[in-house]
Design a protein around this motif. Structure first.
Motif, PDB file in Angstrom:
ATOM      1  N   SER A  79      45.198  64.993  16.924  1.00 41.86           N
ATOM      2  CA  SER A  79      44.771  66.424  16.631  1.00 41.86           C
ATOM      3  C   SER A  79      43.248  66.460  16.725  1.00 41.86           C
ATOM      4  CB  SER A  79      45.214  66.595  15.161  1.00 41.86           C
ATOM      5  OG  SER A  79      44.364  65.934  14.258  1.00 41.86           O
ATOM      6  N   ASN A  80      42.312  65.561  16.871  1.00 44.18           N
ATOM      7  CA  ASN A  80      41.155  65.824  16.911  1.00 44.18           C
ATOM      8  C   ASN A  80      40.891  65.956  18.588  1.00 44.18           C
ATOM      9  OD1 ASN A  80      40.031  65.195  14.642  1.00 44.18           O
ATOM     10  ND2 ASN A  80      39.823  63.134  14.747  1.00 44.18           N
ATOM     11  N   ARG A  81      41.597  65.409  19.485  1.00 43.15           N
ATOM     12  CA  ARG A  81      41.637  65.567  20.863  1.00 43.15           C
ATOM     13  C   ARG A  81      42.196  66.644  21.240  1.00 43.15           C
ATOM     14  NH1 ARG A  81      39.464  65.716  24.824  1.00 43.15           N
ATOM     15  NH2 ARG A  81      40.395  64.947  26.941  1.00 43.15           N
ATOM     16  N   ALA A  82      43.129  67.210  20.562  1.00 43.78           N
ATOM     17  CA  ALA A  82      43.701  68.657  20.726  1.00 43.78           C
ATOM     18  C   ALA A  82      42.786  69.719  20.492  1.00 43.78           C
ATOM     19  CB  ALA A  82      45.100  68.916  20.190  1.00 43.78           C
ATOM     20  N   LEU A  83      42.092  69.362  19.127  1.00 42.52           N
ATOM     21  CA  LEU A  83      41.148  70.461  18.916  1.00 42.52           C
ATOM     22  C   LEU A  83      40.039  70.674  19.914  1.00 42.52           C
ATOM     23  CD1 LEU A  83      41.488  70.126  14.921  1.00 42.52           C
ATOM     24  CD2 LEU A  83      41.963  72.172  16.270  1.00 42.52           C
ATOM     25  N   ASP A  84      39.765  69.571  20.167  1.00 48.07           N
ATOM     26  CA  ASP A  84      38.562  69.592  21.406  1.00 48.07           C
ATOM     27  C   ASP A  84      38.703  70.572  22.575  1.00 48.07           C
ATOM     28  OD1 ASP A  84      36.757  67.952  20.101  1.00 48.07           O
ATOM     29  OD2 ASP A  84      37.282  66.164  21.151  1.00 48.07           O
ATOM     30  N   ILE A  85      39.979  70.324  22.825  1.00 44.49           N
ATOM     31  CA  ILE A  85      40.646  70.867  24.091  1.00 44.49           C
ATOM     32  C   ILE A  85      40.539  72.403  23.748  1.00 44.49           C
ATOM     33  CG2 ILE A  85      42.588  71.476  25.749  1.00 44.49           C
ATOM     34  CD1 ILE A  85      42.923  68.413  26.065  1.00 44.49           C
ATOM     35  N   VAL A  86      41.059  72.837  22.689  1.00 40.20           N
ATOM     36  CA  VAL A  86      41.310  74.027  22.347  1.00 40.20           C
ATOM     37  C   VAL A  86      39.708  74.866  22.239  1.00 40.20           C
ATOM     38  CG1 VAL A  86      41.722  75.732  20.389  1.00 40.20           C
ATOM     39  CG2 VAL A  86      43.746  73.906  21.134  1.00 40.20           C
ATOM     40  N   ARG A  87      38.978  74.066  21.648  1.00 37.94           N
ATOM     41  CA  ARG A  87      37.633  74.731  21.522  1.00 37.94           C
ATOM     42  C   ARG A  87      36.975  74.950  22.727  1.00 37.94           C
ATOM     43  NH1 ARG A  87      36.770  70.617  16.595  1.00 37.94           N
ATOM     44  NH2 ARG A  87      37.984  72.026  15.094  1.00 37.94           N
ATOM     45  N   LYS A  88      37.311  73.846  23.579  1.00 38.89           N
ATOM     46  CA  LYS A  88      36.475  73.904  25.000  1.00 38.89           C
ATOM     47  C   LYS A  88      37.055  75.329  25.751  1.00 38.89           C
ATOM     48  CE  LYS A  88      35.535  69.217  26.111  1.00 38.89           C
ATOM     49  NZ  LYS A  88      36.103  67.943  26.745  1.00 38.89           N
ATOM     50  N   ARG A  89      38.349  75.378  25.390  1.00 36.35           N
ATOM     51  CA  ARG A  89      39.124  76.479  26.179  1.00 36.35           C
ATOM     52  C   ARG A  89      38.770  77.969  25.871  1.00 36.35           C
ATOM     53  NH1 ARG A  89      44.935  76.364  25.503  1.00 36.35           N
ATOM     54  NH2 ARG A  89      45.890  74.955  27.171  1.00 36.35           N
ATOM     55  N   GLN A  90      38.469  77.850  24.220  1.00 37.24           N
ATOM     56  CA  GLN A  90      37.867  79.066  23.608  1.00 37.24           C
ATOM     57  C   GLN A  90      36.501  79.358  24.240  1.00 37.24           C
ATOM     58  OE1 GLN A  90      38.387  78.245  19.443  1.00 37.24           O
ATOM     59  NE2 GLN A  90      40.325  79.109  19.640  1.00 37.24           N
ATOM     60  N   CYS A  91      35.641  78.338  24.552  1.00 33.66           N
ATOM     61  CA  CYS A  91      34.048  78.422  24.819  1.00 33.66           C
ATOM     62  C   CYS A  91      34.415  79.167  26.265  1.00 33.66           C
ATOM     63  CB  CYS A  91      33.428  77.041  25.059  1.00 33.66           C
ATOM     64  SG  CYS A  91      32.628  76.833  23.662  1.00 33.66           S
ATOM     65  N   ALA A  92      35.136  78.397  27.188  1.00 30.38           N
ATOM     66  CA  ALA A  92      35.571  79.100  28.614  1.00 30.38           C
ATOM     67  C   ALA A  92      35.971  80.751  28.593  1.00 30.38           C
ATOM     68  CB  ALA A  92      36.332  78.159  29.102  1.00 30.38           C
ATOM     69  N   GLU A  93      36.612  80.799  27.423  1.00 25.88           N
ATOM     70  CA  GLU A  93      37.021  82.096  27.377  1.00 25.88           C
ATOM     71  C   GLU A  93      35.934  83.023  26.944  1.00 25.88           C
ATOM     72  OE1 GLU A  93      39.615  83.319  24.208  1.00 25.88           O
ATOM     73  OE2 GLU A  93      41.187  84.117  25.695  1.00 25.88           O
ATOM     74  N   ARG A  94      35.191  82.649  26.049  1.00 23.29           N
ATOM     75  CA  ARG A  94      33.971  83.432  25.635  1.00 23.29           C
ATOM     76  C   ARG A  94      32.728  83.569  26.621  1.00 23.29           C
ATOM     77  NH1 ARG A  94      32.670  80.315  21.152  1.00 23.29           N
ATOM     78  NH2 ARG A  94      34.434  79.912  20.444  1.00 23.29           N
ATOM     79  N   THR A  95      32.745  82.579  27.476  1.00 20.29           N
ATOM     80  CA  THR A  95      31.752  82.747  28.735  1.00 20.29           C
ATOM     81  C   THR A  95      32.615  83.341  29.984  1.00 20.29           C
ATOM     82  OG1 THR A  95      32.104  80.399  29.458  1.00 20.29           O
ATOM     83  CG2 THR A  95      30.324  80.787  28.001  1.00 20.29           C
ATOM     84  N   GLY A  96      33.404  83.885  29.753  1.00 24.99           N
ATOM     85  CA  GLY A  96      34.123  84.619  30.916  1.00 24.99           C
ATOM     86  C   GLY A  96      35.049  84.075  31.748  1.00 24.99           C
ATOM     87  N   GLY A  97      35.244  82.616  31.623  1.00 19.94           N
ATOM     88  CA  GLY A  97      36.265  81.844  32.249  1.00 19.94           C
ATOM     89  C   GLY A  97      37.710  82.530  31.870  1.00 19.94           C
ATOM     90  N   ASP A  98      38.516  82.290  32.723  1.00 23.90           N
ATOM     91  CA  ASP A  98      40.083  82.825  32.561  1.00 23.90           C
ATOM     92  C   ASP A  98      41.072  81.887  32.366  1.00 23.90           C
ATOM     93  OD1 ASP A  98      40.585  84.402  35.839  1.00 23.90           O
ATOM     94  OD2 ASP A  98      39.955  82.500  35.178  1.00 23.90           O
ATOM     95  N   GLU A  99      40.581  80.694  32.331  1.00 19.98           N
ATOM     96  CA  GLU A  99      41.541  79.591  32.236  1.00 19.98           C
ATOM     97  C   GLU A  99      42.608  79.962  31.135  1.00 19.98           C
ATOM     98  OE1 GLU A  99      39.362  76.088  32.211  1.00 19.98           O
ATOM     99  OE2 GLU A  99      37.661  77.109  33.202  1.00 19.98           O
ATOM    100  N   LEU A 100      41.973  80.181  29.889  1.00 22.89           N
ATOM    101  CA  LEU A 100      42.906  80.308  28.807  1.00 22.89           C
ATOM    102  C   LEU A 100      43.525  81.775  28.477  1.00 22.89           C
ATOM    103  CD1 LEU A 100      44.063  79.083  26.223  1.00 22.89           C
ATOM    104  CD2 LEU A 100      41.920  79.782  25.287  1.00 22.89           C
ATOM    105  N   ASP A 101      44.596  81.783  28.611  1.00 18.34           N
ATOM    106  CA  ASP A 101      45.128  83.034  27.857  1.00 18.34           C
ATOM    107  C   ASP A 101      46.055  82.734  26.863  1.00 18.34           C
ATOM    108  OD1 ASP A 101      45.456  85.457  30.437  1.00 18.34           O
ATOM    109  OD2 ASP A 101      44.274  83.898  30.382  1.00 18.34           O
ATOM    110  N   ALA A 102      46.568  81.172  27.074  1.00 22.25           N
ATOM    111  CA  ALA A 102      47.762  80.729  26.289  1.00 22.25           C
ATOM    112  C   ALA A 102      47.376  80.575  24.818  1.00 22.25           C
ATOM    113  CB  ALA A 102      48.165  79.414  26.877  1.00 22.25           C
TER     114      ALA A 102
END
Lengths: 197, 103
Positions: free
Chosen positions: A85-108
Motif C-alpha cells: 500500500s505504501n508503494r501504491a500510494l507513492d505512485i498515486v501521489r506522483k501521478r497527482q503531482c504530475a497532474e497538478r504540474t500539467g502532465g496528462d499521464e493521469l486521468d485514471a
C-alpha cells in the motif's frame, strides 16, 4: 518436494527465503499475487500500475528478505500489505503531482477511470461508486478497503493502520456514514427517513 | 431494507479487473535474473546494508541527541578550561614588557 513446501505457512516460507530459498519465494508469489494485486489496484485504480507495484514489492522482498523481521510478531500478510500500500500510494501521489504540474499521464485515479480493458467493462454505477469512494479521506478509504475488500479482520486492519481496534471501528463507522451520504447524492442508494448505523 | 445492506450490496459490485495470468511467472522470472546478479558478487553488499538499517529510527534519534547533549556539555567544560589556560598566557602587563622587547 513442491507439495510439502506449499503446505508451509507464510512465516516459515519467509524464514526459508531469508536463507536464499527460491522455491519458497515462488510459493509466496503464486499464493499472494492475486490478493495483493487487488489491494494495489484499489489504491492505484490502474491495472498496469497495480501490476508494477506488486512486482516491485515482491522483487524487493527477494532482494532484501531481512526487511521482514519475524521477531516483531507481525503476520507476513499484514506486513506485506503495508509494503504494497505504501508503494501504491507513492505512485498515486506522483501521478497527482504530475497532474497538478500539467502532465496528462493521469486521468485514471482521480476520475475513477480504469485502463484499457476495464474501461469497457465498467458501468455507470461503478464509476459513481469510485467517485464516491475517492471523496473519502485516504484513511477512511484504506479502512474500507482493508475490511471490506482485502479480507483482513478488524484486528489485522487495525495493526496495519497502526490503530487500536476501537479506533478502527470508529473510523469505519465514519467512513460508512460519509459514503452513505455520497451514495445518496450519486443516486446509488435511496434515502431513508431513519437509518441507524 | 436496511440501509447498511443496501450500501454493502453496492460496495460488493465494485469492479476490480483481473490481473494478467502470467504475472506471478513474470515476477518469478525477474527474480531469477536478479538472483543471478545479486547472489553472485554483490550479495554481501546487500547483507551489509541490511545490517546497518536502523530498526527504530525515533529511538536512535533520541539516543543520538542525548549522547550529543552529554558530550556537548562535557566538551564545553573542557573547552572553557583550555581557553582559560591560553588567556592567562596571552595577558601581558606593562611591567612584563621591557624596552628590549620592542627592538
Amino acid at each position: 518436494m513442491e507439495s510439502t513446501i506449499e503446505k508451509l505457512s507464510d512465516e516459515d516460507l519467509m524464514s526459508r527465503l531469508a536463507k536464499g530459498d527460491h522455491q519458497a519465494f515462488c510459493v509466496l508469489v503464486r499464493r499472494h499475487t492475486q490478493r495483493f494485486y487487488g489491494c494495489a489496484y484499489r489504491i492505484c485504480l490502474h491495472e498496469n500500475d497495480a501490476e508494477d507495484v506488486v512486482q516491485d514489492c515482491f522483487l524487493k522482498l527477494w532482494d532484501r528478505p531481512a526487511l521482514w523481521q519475524k521477531g516483531q510478531g507481525a503476520k507476513f500478510t499484514t506486513w506485506f500489505y503495508r509494503v504494497v500500500s505504501n508503494r501504491a500510494l507513492d505512485i498515486v501521489r506522483k501521478r497527482q503531482c504530475a497532474e497538478r504540474t500539467g502532465g496528462d499521464e493521469l486521468d485514471a485515479a482521480a476520475s475513477g477511470d480504469v485502463g484499457q480493458e476495464g474501461m469497457l467493462q465498467i458501468t455507470q454505477e461503478q464509476k459513481a461508486l469510485e467517485a464516491a469512494l475517492s471523496e473519502l479521506s485516504e484513511r477512511q478509504r484504506q479502512a474500507l478497503n482493508l475490511c471490506f475488500y482485502d479480507g483482513f479482520s478488524n484486528k489485522e486492519a487495525a495493526e496495519i493502520m497502526g490503530l487500536g481496534v476501537k479506533a478502527l471501528e470508529s473510523l469505519l463507522m465514519r467512513a460508512k456514514n460519509a459514503l452513505r451520504e455520497k451514495m445518496i447524492k450519486q443516486g446509488l442508494i435511496e434515502e431513508e427517513k431513519n437509518y441507524g448505523s | 431494507m436496511d440501509h447498511n445492506e443496501d450500501m454493502e450490496k453496492v460496495l460488493a459490485k465494485r469492479f476490480t479487473p483481473a490481473m494478467r495470468e502470467d504475472l506471478p511467472e513474470r515476477i518469478i522470472a525477474s527474480s531469477q535474473k536478479r538472483g543471478a546478479q545479486n547472489r553472485g558478487g554483490t550479495i554481501w553488499l546487500i547483507i551489509m546494508r541490511d545490517g546497518l538499517l536502523v530498526p527504530k529510527p525515533l529511538f536512535a534519534c533520541i539516543v543520538i541527541f542525548a549522547l550529543g547533549l552529554v558530550m556537548g556539555l562535557l566538551g564545553s567544560n573542557l573547552a572553557f578550561d583550555d581557553a582559560g589556560l591560553y588567556m592567562s598566557d596571552l595577558v601581558f602587563t606593562a611591567e612584563q614588557v621591557s624596552e628590549g622587547d620592542w627592538l
